[in-house]
Design a protein around this motif. Structure first.
Motif, PDB file in Angstrom:
ATOM      1  N   ALA A 497       1.046  -1.499  -0.034  1.00 27.33           N
ATOM      2  CA  ALA A 497      -0.150  -0.366   0.134  1.00 27.33           C
ATOM      3  C   ALA A 497       0.880   0.881   0.366  1.00 27.33           C
ATOM      4  CB  ALA A 497      -0.853  -0.123   1.080  1.00 27.33           C
ATOM      5  N   ILE A 498       1.579   1.247   0.964  1.00 23.14           N
ATOM      6  CA  ILE A 498       2.860   2.612   0.915  1.00 23.14           C
ATOM      7  C   ILE A 498       3.554   2.295  -0.359  1.00 23.14           C
ATOM      8  CG2 ILE A 498       4.667   2.949   1.778  1.00 23.14           C
ATOM      9  CD1 ILE A 498       3.722   1.752   4.653  1.00 23.14           C
ATOM     10  N   ASP A 499       4.054   1.260  -1.259  1.00 22.88           N
ATOM     11  CA  ASP A 499       4.857   1.496  -2.693  1.00 22.88           C
ATOM     12  C   ASP A 499       4.110   1.515  -3.250  1.00 22.88           C
ATOM     13  OD1 ASP A 499       7.366   0.969  -2.788  1.00 22.88           O
ATOM     14  OD2 ASP A 499       6.989  -0.664  -4.319  1.00 22.88           O
ATOM     15  N   ALA A 500       2.623   1.686  -3.699  1.00 20.45           N
ATOM     16  CA  ALA A 500       1.946   1.712  -4.671  1.00 20.45           C
ATOM     17  C   ALA A 500       0.989   3.180  -4.553  1.00 20.45           C
ATOM     18  CB  ALA A 500       0.694   1.271  -4.375  1.00 20.45           C
ATOM     19  N   TYR A 501       1.598   3.798  -3.538  1.00 18.43           N
ATOM     20  CA  TYR A 501       1.063   5.186  -3.209  1.00 18.43           C
ATOM     21  C   TYR A 501       2.095   6.422  -4.057  1.00 18.43           C
ATOM     22  CZ  TYR A 501       2.217   9.290  -0.336  1.00 18.43           C
ATOM     23  OH  TYR A 501       1.693  10.198  -0.087  1.00 18.43           O
ATOM     24  N   GLY A 502       3.525   5.770  -3.757  1.00 17.13           N
ATOM     25  CA  GLY A 502       4.616   6.827  -4.530  1.00 17.13           C
ATOM     26  C   GLY A 502       3.583   6.582  -6.113  1.00 17.13           C
ATOM     27  N   PRO A 503       3.691   5.725  -6.365  1.00 21.03           N
ATOM     28  CA  PRO A 503       3.294   6.364  -8.010  1.00 21.03           C
ATOM     29  C   PRO A 503       2.210   6.929  -8.058  1.00 21.03           C
ATOM     30  CG  PRO A 503       4.421   3.874  -8.172  1.00 21.03           C
ATOM     31  CD  PRO A 503       4.084   4.556  -6.467  1.00 21.03           C
ATOM     32  N   GLU A 523       1.715  22.218  -5.476  1.00 22.89           N
ATOM     33  CA  GLU A 523       2.468  22.315  -4.672  1.00 22.89           C
ATOM     34  C   GLU A 523       2.687  20.698  -3.618  1.00 22.89           C
ATOM     35  OE1 GLU A 523       2.780  25.831  -2.619  1.00 22.89           O
ATOM     36  OE2 GLU A 523       4.544  26.507  -3.887  1.00 22.89           O
ATOM     37  N   ARG A 524       0.858  20.702  -3.443  1.00 20.64           N
ATOM     38  CA  ARG A 524       0.611  19.533  -2.161  1.00 20.64           C
ATOM     39  C   ARG A 524       1.156  18.611  -3.499  1.00 20.64           C
ATOM     40  NH1 ARG A 524      -5.098  22.652  -2.018  1.00 20.64           N
ATOM     41  NH2 ARG A 524      -4.822  23.974  -0.356  1.00 20.64           N
ATOM     42  N   THR A 525       0.446  18.183  -4.606  1.00 18.55           N
ATOM     43  CA  THR A 525       1.141  16.454  -5.524  1.00 18.55           C
ATOM     44  C   THR A 525       1.981  16.732  -4.760  1.00 18.55           C
ATOM     45  OG1 THR A 525       1.323  17.438  -7.325  1.00 18.55           O
ATOM     46  CG2 THR A 525      -0.913  16.722  -6.718  1.00 18.55           C
ATOM     47  N   ASP A 526       3.544  17.563  -5.511  1.00 12.47           N
ATOM     48  CA  ASP A 526       4.445  17.355  -5.347  1.00 12.47           C
ATOM     49  C   ASP A 526       4.961  17.094  -3.099  1.00 12.47           C
ATOM     50  OD1 ASP A 526       5.296  17.737  -7.747  1.00 12.47           O
ATOM     51  OD2 ASP A 526       6.413  20.597  -7.171  1.00 12.47           O
ATOM     52  N   ALA A 527       4.015  16.400  -2.586  1.00  7.66           N
ATOM     53  CA  ALA A 527       5.292  16.660  -1.372  1.00  7.66           C
ATOM     54  C   ALA A 527       4.524  15.448  -1.649  1.00  7.66           C
ATOM     55  CB  ALA A 527       4.500  17.903  -0.828  1.00  7.66           C
ATOM     56  N   LEU A 528       2.745  15.127  -1.449  1.00  4.62           N
ATOM     57  CA  LEU A 528       2.930  13.676  -1.536  1.00  4.62           C
ATOM     58  C   LEU A 528       4.029  12.597  -2.875  1.00  4.62           C
ATOM     59  CD1 LEU A 528      -1.048  14.210  -2.520  1.00  4.62           C
ATOM     60  CD2 LEU A 528      -0.273  13.492  -0.543  1.00  4.62           C
ATOM     61  N   ASP A 529       4.287  13.213  -3.782  1.00  3.91           N
ATOM     62  CA  ASP A 529       4.941  11.968  -4.189  1.00  3.91           C
ATOM     63  C   ASP A 529       6.392  12.209  -3.786  1.00  3.91           C
ATOM     64  OD1 ASP A 529       6.417  11.773  -6.333  1.00  3.91           O
ATOM     65  OD2 ASP A 529       6.153  12.804  -7.638  1.00  3.91           O
ATOM     66  N   ALA A 530       6.913  13.634  -2.776  1.00  2.69           N
ATOM     67  CA  ALA A 530       8.332  12.929  -2.271  1.00  2.69           C
ATOM     68  C   ALA A 530       8.161  12.204  -1.185  1.00  2.69           C
ATOM     69  CB  ALA A 530       8.661  14.610  -2.143  1.00  2.69           C
ATOM     70  N   ALA A 531       7.540  12.313  -0.721  1.00  6.12           N
ATOM     71  CA  ALA A 531       7.429  11.582   0.340  1.00  6.12           C
ATOM     72  C   ALA A 531       7.004   9.904  -0.076  1.00  6.12           C
ATOM     73  CB  ALA A 531       5.825  11.870   1.156  1.00  6.12           C
ATOM     74  N   GLY A 532       6.911   9.530  -1.518  1.00  2.31           N
ATOM     75  CA  GLY A 532       6.238   9.221  -2.226  1.00  2.31           C
ATOM     76  C   GLY A 532       7.418   7.970  -2.651  1.00  2.31           C
ATOM     77  N   ASN A 533       8.146   9.059  -2.764  1.00  7.88           N
ATOM     78  CA  ASN A 533       9.533   8.031  -3.673  1.00  7.88           C
ATOM     79  C   ASN A 533      10.882   7.682  -2.716  1.00  7.88           C
ATOM     80  OD1 ASN A 533      10.377   9.116  -6.408  1.00  7.88           O
ATOM     81  ND2 ASN A 533      10.883  11.004  -5.932  1.00  7.88           N
ATOM     82  N   THR A 534      10.270   8.317  -1.190  1.00  9.21           N
ATOM     83  CA  THR A 534      10.630   7.687   0.142  1.00  9.21           C
ATOM     84  C   THR A 534      10.482   6.240  -0.038  1.00  9.21           C
ATOM     85  OG1 THR A 534      11.595   9.919   0.756  1.00  9.21           O
ATOM     86  CG2 THR A 534      11.567   8.096   1.763  1.00  9.21           C
ATOM     87  N   THR A 535       9.072   6.112   0.375  1.00 13.33           N
ATOM     88  CA  THR A 535       8.480   5.109   0.330  1.00 13.33           C
ATOM     89  C   THR A 535       8.109   4.302  -0.198  1.00 13.33           C
ATOM     90  OG1 THR A 535       6.281   5.750  -0.412  1.00 13.33           O
ATOM     91  CG2 THR A 535       7.143   6.131   2.289  1.00 13.33           C
ATOM     92  N   ALA A 536       8.818   4.070  -1.802  1.00 18.93           N
ATOM     93  CA  ALA A 536       9.356   3.177  -2.864  1.00 18.93           C
ATOM     94  C   ALA A 536      10.627   3.184  -2.738  1.00 18.93           C
ATOM     95  CB  ALA A 536       9.529   4.052  -4.717  1.00 18.93           C
ATOM     96  N   THR A 685      21.063   4.844  -4.805  1.00 17.38           N
ATOM     97  CA  THR A 685      21.698   5.353  -5.395  1.00 17.38           C
ATOM     98  C   THR A 685      21.040   6.648  -5.862  1.00 17.38           C
ATOM     99  OG1 THR A 685      23.611   4.963  -5.292  1.00 17.38           O
ATOM    100  CG2 THR A 685      23.721   6.221  -7.073  1.00 17.38           C
ATOM    101  N   GLY A 686      20.121   5.650  -6.746  1.00 16.79           N
ATOM    102  CA  GLY A 686      18.711   5.923  -7.497  1.00 16.79           C
ATOM    103  C   GLY A 686      17.509   6.861  -6.904  1.00 16.79           C
ATOM    104  N   GLY A 687      17.506   6.338  -5.841  1.00 19.23           N
ATOM    105  CA  GLY A 687      16.581   7.241  -5.138  1.00 19.23           C
ATOM    106  C   GLY A 687      17.789   8.394  -4.350  1.00 19.23           C
ATOM    107  N   ALA A 688      18.127   8.504  -4.187  1.00 18.63           N
ATOM    108  CA  ALA A 688      18.759   9.444  -3.469  1.00 18.63           C
ATOM    109  C   ALA A 688      19.592  10.549  -4.775  1.00 18.63           C
ATOM    110  CB  ALA A 688      20.196   9.299  -2.903  1.00 18.63           C
ATOM    111  N   TRP A 689      19.668  10.749  -6.026  1.00 20.38           N
ATOM    112  CA  TRP A 689      19.462  11.622  -6.583  1.00 20.38           C
ATOM    113  C   TRP A 689      18.575  12.132  -6.923  1.00 20.38           C
ATOM    114  CZ3 TRP A 689      23.497   7.625  -9.520  1.00 20.38           C
ATOM    115  CH2 TRP A 689      24.860   8.728  -9.614  1.00 20.38           C
TER     116      TRP A 689
END
Length: 764
Positions: A497-503, A523-536, A685-689
């Motif tokens: 659930a956390i993972d699919a939330y990202g994409p 801005e709101r969707t970007d905030a959701l997306d940045a959290a989603g990147n980490t959870t991915a 590495t990819g996630g950090a970049w």
């Protein structure tokens, strides 16, 4: 005797699975209440509970009932959904041909073990008893292979369907506030997580019970035939992951390089011809690929545990409840994840942007703590207080509390890996901020810092995996490792659930940009997306950690089945296997990265051509030709997924047939050892970049503002880093964990053949 009777077990497992499916359908119903069709008559479409009308009044200035925005969102959503569906259908046609061919292979190889005779044969582990013929194992292995493959394909497909269904709904909810959008994205992720966990459990359970009608008392043969289920699941996942990964990254790299670096237009700008392909890619790569991948891990961990249990006291005394311990853990996991999900969607409400990431992290912590209690309940009700476990030819006496510790070690190791991954890939912590800072001096330093971060991020996860292997093996031999892997995967519904939330949030951001919504919503969707990147990244960490444990458990089962008592590294046969095995992940990564590179090259040329040749494209008066870009991605990924897939599928067959089981055991060990390291470092590495780039773009801190704004030199360097990281984190890294598992499970399925006919070169 255990407290739970056999009848109880036969009721509990399917009931939990059905609860999981019902819960996911309920979540889907809640998501579907957000309307994407413009409602005529000005009356608000969603009167949701607490303050349906209030929400509308607050945001009236954002013209919430703006018909053409809603219509535009619906149109874009349609395009993404159609693109993803048509790609998956084409991919599954290719994969279907392969599946049939491989099913025939399994039948021929395993049937030939006893020369296709239909007479009963002496059992492998107990020569005094008679077991069902090898031909039966061949037939039933083939059936379970096909079942596993179909379940895996459906897991990916349903996940993609719900994601493309939810992306525009998330965008529209973002107009009312970040909390509402979060809930839609998270619920949709939960639909996928629960559907997959429950389906995998239900199909496996039904298969076992149907096969039991034929096998009767011969549990050893029964569970050997069940291993095909794991093989089917993972072989489909391999093609889904590699094909989807090449598709999504070819589009992403092409869109970024021309759009952001050359033309200086924002991400997901509708003028960019590759933008639809990019958003389709998120769904086919991250969602469909991830779904099949975790389903494969889950199926294989269950199969490995069942195979070892069938030749331990559970199998010998025909104790059905204890035998189903792996399935009961998964059943408990569904109930635990169900409660956990309610914490995110119903018990607490998210009001501000900074609450998103903590809410997702709490999901992991809550599910792990509750699951620890759940495992204790399952262990004490379902296992006898003492029993024996098969340990390379001997039986080892194990107490039930030792097995409880094995599962918990896996569960908590998963949490540790998740948090370490988060530390190294989230832009809230110093590692990513250092990478962002290095962009001051250009792309080269960014790349150096990023690579160093990836290599460094391997240390703690490897120690966590090492400790869990040592503890679980000391307590309960190979069975311990198999249940540790299951422990890590027991909270798979929440993890997915956390993972699919990202994409989903990534797509939501893309739709907001393309539909021309206001800056505040983006801005709101970007905030959701940045959290989603980490959870991915956390999800990938889980997938890799569990793959290591699953693979080791399968390796143990393979060694037992092939009749090897010990694997001696000093014998040349084994050592050459180790060397070649350790090389395979590099060969595989080379193939997948080069595929992304060459597909991206075509994409870049096409996007440049459109910008140069279509008049009025940059001004926004003409529409780009999205379809050509989608076609480039589709063709490239279907063509390029075959060689890496063939490499993984054929290696065990060739090695086992020509060099025998000792060399194959070396190859499996080697690929496990090097594959885990490359996979963790590549995805981190990819996630950090990626997050370093987002850190500069968001400009949330004083430090970030000195590096920004978008289009500055440091930002361009960050985009280059992100582009290099794309194939690492979304194609090579995640596919490697399938390579590790798939070779092991394939060797296990073909073990009877290799044990009797393998090693042709050494027999000359």
């Amino acid at each position: 005797m255990a407290l739970l009777s056999d009848l109880g077990t036969e009721i509990v497992i399917p009931v939990c699975a059905v609860i999981g499916i019902a819960f996911s359908l309920f979540q889907w119903y809640l998501v579907s209440r957000v309307k994407v069709k413009p409602d005529h008559g000005g009356e608000p479409a969603a009167k949701n509970g607490k303050n349906g009308y209030g929400d509308y009044l607050i945001d009236e200035e954002e013209s919430i009932n703006d018909q053409n925005v809603v219509a535009k969102c619906a149109e874009i959503q349609n395009a993404i959904s159609e693109g993803a569906t048509s790609f998956l259908f084409t991919e599954y046609q290719y994969v279907g041909i392969f599946m049939v061919a491989f099913a025939v292979l399994i039948f021929l190889f395993l049937g030939s073990v006893e020369g296709f005779s239909t007479k009963s044969q002496a059992c492998t582990y107990n020569k005094d008893k008679l077991c069902k013929p090898a031909l039966a194992t061949a037939l039933f292995s083939t059936i379970s292979f096909v079942l596993g493959a179909i379940t895996s394909v459906l897991s990916g497909f349903f996940g993609m369907k719900i994601a493309t269904y939810a992306n525009a709904r998330t965008t529209l909810e973002a107009r009312k506030g970040v909390g509402k959008a979060f809930i839609v994205a998270f619920r949709s992720g939960a639909v996928m997580g629960f559907l997959l966990a429950a389906n995998g459990l239900l199909v496996l359970y039904i298969t076992i019970n149907v096969f039991k009608i034929y096998y009767g008392e011969d549990w050893e043969g029964l569970f050997e035939a069940i291993t095909g289920y794991g093989l089917g699941g993972s072989s489909m996942a391999l093609f889904g992951r590699v094909g989807g990964g090449i598709y999504t990254k070819a589009a992403d790299v092409g869109a970024d390089l021309v759009g952001k670096v050359e033309r200086n237009i924002p991400e997901d700008d509708p003028r960019n011809p590759a933008v639809i392909a990019d958003n389709v890619g998120d769904n086919v790569g991250d969602i469909a690929g991830m779904g099949s991948d975790l389903f494969g891990s889950y199926a294989e961990a269950s199969c490995a545990a069942l195979v070892v249990a069938s030749i331990s006291s559970f199998g010998l005394t025909h104790d059905f409840t204890a035998m189903c311990y792996p399935l009961l853990i998964s059943s408990m996991g569904i109930l635990v994840c169900l409660i956990t999900t309610l914490f995110a969607t119903d018990f607490f409400e998210i009001k501000a942007v900074k609450e998103i990431e903590p809410a997702l992290k709490k999901q992991l912590i809550i599910s792990t703590i509750l699951m620890t209690v759940g495992i204790a309940i399952v262990t004490w009700t379902c296992l006898p207080s003492s029993f024996t476990i098969f340990n390379f030819g001997a039986q080892k006496v194990v107490k039930n509390w030792e097995l409880f510790l094995c599962v918990c070690v896996g569960l908590w190791a998963g949490l540790i890996i998740g948090f370490v991954t988060e530390y190294y890939t989230s832009n809230a912590y110093s590692p990513v901020q250092d990478v962002a800072d290095s962009c001051r001096t250009g792309a080269a330093t960014n790349v150096i810092f990023g690579l160093a971060l990836g290599y460094k991020s391997v240390i703690i996860p490897i120690f966590a995996i090492a400790v869990s292997i040592f503890v679980s093996f000391s307590f309960a031999a190979m069975y311990g490792i198999a249940v540790a892997a299951l422990g890590m995967l027991s909270t798979i519904a929440t993890g997915l659930a956390i993972d699919a939330y990202g994409p989903i949030s990534d797509n939501a951001g893309g739709i907001a940009e393309m539909a021309g919504m206001s800056h505040r919503i983006r801005e709101r969707t970007d905030a959701l997306d940045a959290a989603g990147n980490t959870t991915a990244a956390i999800g990938k960490g889980f997938a890799i950690g569990s793959a290591a444990l699953v693979s080791l458990a399968l390796f143990g089962a393979f060694v037992s089945r092939a009749g090897i008592t010990k694997v001696d590294v000093l014998t040349p046969k084994v050592f050459i296997g180790l060397l070649v095995g350790a090389m395979l992940p590099y060969w595989f990564s080379a193939m997948t990265m080069k595929s992304v590179g060459s597909a991206a090259l075509k994409m870049v040329e096409e996007v440049r051509r459109q910008f140069n040749e279509i008049p009025g494209l940059m001004e926004g008066t003409a529409k780009p030709d999205y379809a050509t870009c989608v076609k480039i991605s589709t063709d490239a990924s279907l063509r390029e997924m075959i060689p890496p897939g063939a490499l993984v599928m054929l290696t065990p067959l060739i090695v086992g047939t020509f060099f025998g089981v000792e060399t194959l055991s070396g190859v499996l060990a080697g690929s496990l050892i090097s594959g885990v390291q490359i996979a963790i470092s590549a995805s981190n590495t990819g996630g950090a970049w990626d997050n370093a780039k987002k850190y500069i773009e968001a400009g949330a801190s004083e430090h970030a503002r000195t590096l920004g704004p978008k289009g500055s030199e440091p930002h361009k360097a960050a985009v280059i880093g992100d582009t290099i990281g794309d194939p690492l984190k979304d194609t090579s890294g995640p596919s490697l964990n399938i390579l590790i598992k798939l070779m092991a499970v394939e060797s296990l399925v073909f073990a009877p053949f290799f044990a009797t006919h393998g090693g042709l070169l050494f027999k000359l």
